[in-house]
Design an enzyme around this catalytic site. Structure first.
Site, PDB file in Angstrom:
ATOM      1  N   LYS A  14       0.821  -1.212   0.000  1.00  0.00           N
ATOM      2  CA  LYS A  14       0.000   0.000   0.000  1.00  0.00           C
ATOM      3  C   LYS A  14       0.856   1.264   0.000  1.00  0.00           C
ATOM      4  O   LYS A  14       0.609   2.183  -0.762  1.00  0.00           O
ATOM      5  CB  LYS A  14      -0.932   0.030   1.224  1.00  0.00           C
ATOM      6  CG  LYS A  14      -1.888  -1.149   1.301  1.00  0.00           C
ATOM      7  CD  LYS A  14      -2.867  -1.005   2.467  1.00  0.00           C
ATOM      8  CE  LYS A  14      -2.235  -1.067   3.844  1.00  0.00           C
ATOM      9  NZ  LYS A  14      -1.668  -2.376   4.222  1.00  0.00           N
ATOM     10  N   ARG A 128      11.636  -6.458   4.508  1.00  0.00           N
ATOM     11  CA  ARG A 128      11.555  -5.029   4.815  1.00  0.00           C
ATOM     12  C   ARG A 128      12.158  -4.745   6.190  1.00  0.00           C
ATOM     13  O   ARG A 128      12.796  -3.704   6.398  1.00  0.00           O
ATOM     14  CB  ARG A 128      10.091  -4.580   4.763  1.00  0.00           C
ATOM     15  CG  ARG A 128       9.906  -3.094   4.960  1.00  0.00           C
ATOM     16  CD  ARG A 128       8.485  -2.659   4.704  1.00  0.00           C
ATOM     17  NE  ARG A 128       7.625  -2.869   5.852  1.00  0.00           N
ATOM     18  CZ  ARG A 128       6.309  -2.637   5.864  1.00  0.00           C
ATOM     19  NH1 ARG A 128       5.705  -2.197   4.770  1.00  0.00           N
ATOM     20  NH2 ARG A 128       5.590  -2.835   6.944  1.00  0.00           N
ATOM     21  N   ARG A 134      11.677  -1.027  11.799  1.00  0.00           N
ATOM     22  CA  ARG A 134      10.406  -1.179  12.515  1.00  0.00           C
ATOM     23  C   ARG A 134      10.424  -2.448  13.353  1.00  0.00           C
ATOM     24  O   ARG A 134      10.603  -3.542  12.826  1.00  0.00           O
ATOM     25  CB  ARG A 134       9.241  -1.249  11.514  1.00  0.00           C
ATOM     26  CG  ARG A 134       8.893   0.077  10.917  1.00  0.00           C
ATOM     27  CD  ARG A 134       7.779  -0.048   9.893  1.00  0.00           C
ATOM     28  NE  ARG A 134       6.566  -0.690  10.370  1.00  0.00           N
ATOM     29  CZ  ARG A 134       5.435  -0.727   9.684  1.00  0.00           C
ATOM     30  NH1 ARG A 134       5.372  -0.149   8.481  1.00  0.00           N
ATOM     31  NH2 ARG A 134       4.378  -1.340  10.164  1.00  0.00           N
ATOM     32  N   ARG A 146      -0.038  -9.454  13.087  1.00  0.00           N
ATOM     33  CA  ARG A 146      -0.609  -8.333  12.316  1.00  0.00           C
ATOM     34  C   ARG A 146      -1.489  -8.868  11.185  1.00  0.00           C
ATOM     35  O   ARG A 146      -2.547  -8.313  10.890  1.00  0.00           O
ATOM     36  CB  ARG A 146       0.504  -7.441  11.755  1.00  0.00           C
ATOM     37  CG  ARG A 146       1.168  -6.602  12.852  1.00  0.00           C
ATOM     38  CD  ARG A 146       2.528  -6.099  12.434  1.00  0.00           C
ATOM     39  NE  ARG A 146       2.491  -5.248  11.273  1.00  0.00           N
ATOM     40  CZ  ARG A 146       3.532  -5.037  10.467  1.00  0.00           C
ATOM     41  NH1 ARG A 146       4.686  -5.631  10.713  1.00  0.00           N
ATOM     42  NH2 ARG A 146       3.410  -4.248   9.425  1.00  0.00           N
TER      43      ARG A 146
HETATM   44  P1  AMP Z   1       0.886   0.123   9.113  1.00  0.00           P
HETATM   45  O1  AMP Z   1       2.044   1.030   8.879  1.00  0.00           O
HETATM   46  O2  AMP Z   1      -0.350   0.524   8.348  1.00  0.00           O
HETATM   47  O3  AMP Z   1       1.240  -1.336   8.909  1.00  0.00           O
HETATM   48  O4  AMP Z   1       0.490   0.275  10.646  1.00  0.00           O
HETATM   49  C1  AMP Z   1       1.394  -0.095  11.673  1.00  0.00           C
HETATM   50  C2  AMP Z   1       0.639  -0.247  12.984  1.00  0.00           C
HETATM   51  O5  AMP Z   1       0.030   1.005  13.354  1.00  0.00           O
HETATM   52  C3  AMP Z   1      -0.518  -1.241  12.967  1.00  0.00           C
HETATM   53  O6  AMP Z   1      -0.076  -2.592  13.184  1.00  0.00           O
HETATM   54  C4  AMP Z   1      -1.387  -0.724  14.098  1.00  0.00           C
HETATM   55  O7  AMP Z   1      -0.837  -1.065  15.353  1.00  0.00           O
HETATM   56  C5  AMP Z   1      -1.239   0.785  13.952  1.00  0.00           C
HETATM   57  N1  AMP Z   1      -2.276   1.345  13.045  1.00  0.00           N
HETATM   58  C6  AMP Z   1      -2.091   1.933  11.835  1.00  0.00           C
HETATM   59  N2  AMP Z   1      -3.255   2.324  11.290  1.00  0.00           N
HETATM   60  C7  AMP Z   1      -4.226   1.965  12.189  1.00  0.00           C
HETATM   61  C8  AMP Z   1      -5.634   2.065  12.206  1.00  0.00           C
HETATM   62  N3  AMP Z   1      -6.313   2.599  11.172  1.00  0.00           N
HETATM   63  N4  AMP Z   1      -6.291   1.592  13.293  1.00  0.00           N
HETATM   64  C9  AMP Z   1      -5.641   1.058  14.335  1.00  0.00           C
HETATM   65  N5  AMP Z   1      -4.314   0.894  14.382  1.00  0.00           N
HETATM   66  C10 AMP Z   1      -3.592   1.345  13.319  1.00  0.00           C
END
Ligand code: AMP
Length: 191
Positions: A14, A128, A134, A146
């Protein structure tokens, strides 16, 4: 305005695709994960609240996430449209996003989902993790959590947007350019 939700499990590409699409369509890219990480890095109150959830691969509570998203929209009030990346992840977030768009006399035009098999996701995220810094990419059990959270809590949003006739699935395996092309075909059709 054109407002697109870029959807898909962690590691589906994404963020990578949003970076191309925002240039191509002149849209503001909002990644809730990036905003959380920025806040963690800068040790803000929001970052401190979010960190414990993120480190375990769990979702940050809706109220915190929705408030943050609303602030990000306010910061970009003159945008031509948005690419939402990593938001919404729950039905409550999808409902809230609908209301926030109503407030702007606008709407979500499409949810475009990148479809990728789980084992490819795990491989991509471990790869990654070697450079992303991260913590949630570095440990296979957190990565698998996740992905599980995605299926348990987030994947239902496919039905939510399908009912609104706004869901489009795209094959997320292939070269970055080929996938950008597939996504562009959908966006060109709806915008
Ligand atoms: P991402 O970078 O989108 O993979 O997000 C990393 C982490 O941030 C996720 O595993 C969640 O812990 C948190 N996170 C990101 N976006 C959301 C969301 N819309 N709702 C809840 N937690 C989020």
């Amino acid at each position: 305005m054109t407002n697109i939700i870029l959807f898909g499990p962690p590691g589906s590409g994404k963020g990578t695709q949003a970076n191309f699409l925002k240039e191509k369509y002149n849209l503001v890219h909002i990644s809730t994960g990036d905003v959380f990480r920025y806040n963690i890095k800068n040790a803000t109150e929001l970052g401190t609240m979010a960190k414990s959830y993120i480190d375990k691969g769990q979702l940050v509570p809706d109220e915190i996430t929705i408030d943050m998203l609303s602030n990000e929209l306010d910061k970009n009030s003159d945008a031509n449209g948005f690419i939402f990346d990593g938001f919404p992840r729950t039905e409550a977030q999808a409902e809230a996003l609908g209301h926030l768009m109503d407030d702007k006399d606008s709407q979500i035009d499409a949810m475009v989902a990148l479809e990728v098999d789980d084992e490819i996701l795990v491989e991509r995220l471990l790869e990654r993790g070697k450079t992303s810094g991260r913590a949630d990419d570095a440990d296979e059990s957190i990565i698998r959590n996740r992905i599980k959270v995605y299926y348990d809590e987030t994947a239902i949003l496919k039905d939510y947007y399908q009912k609104l006739d706004k869901f489009y699935g795209v094959d997320g395996v292939g070269s970055i350019e080929a996938i950008t092309q597939r996504l562009s075909e959908v966006i060109d059709k709806i915008s």
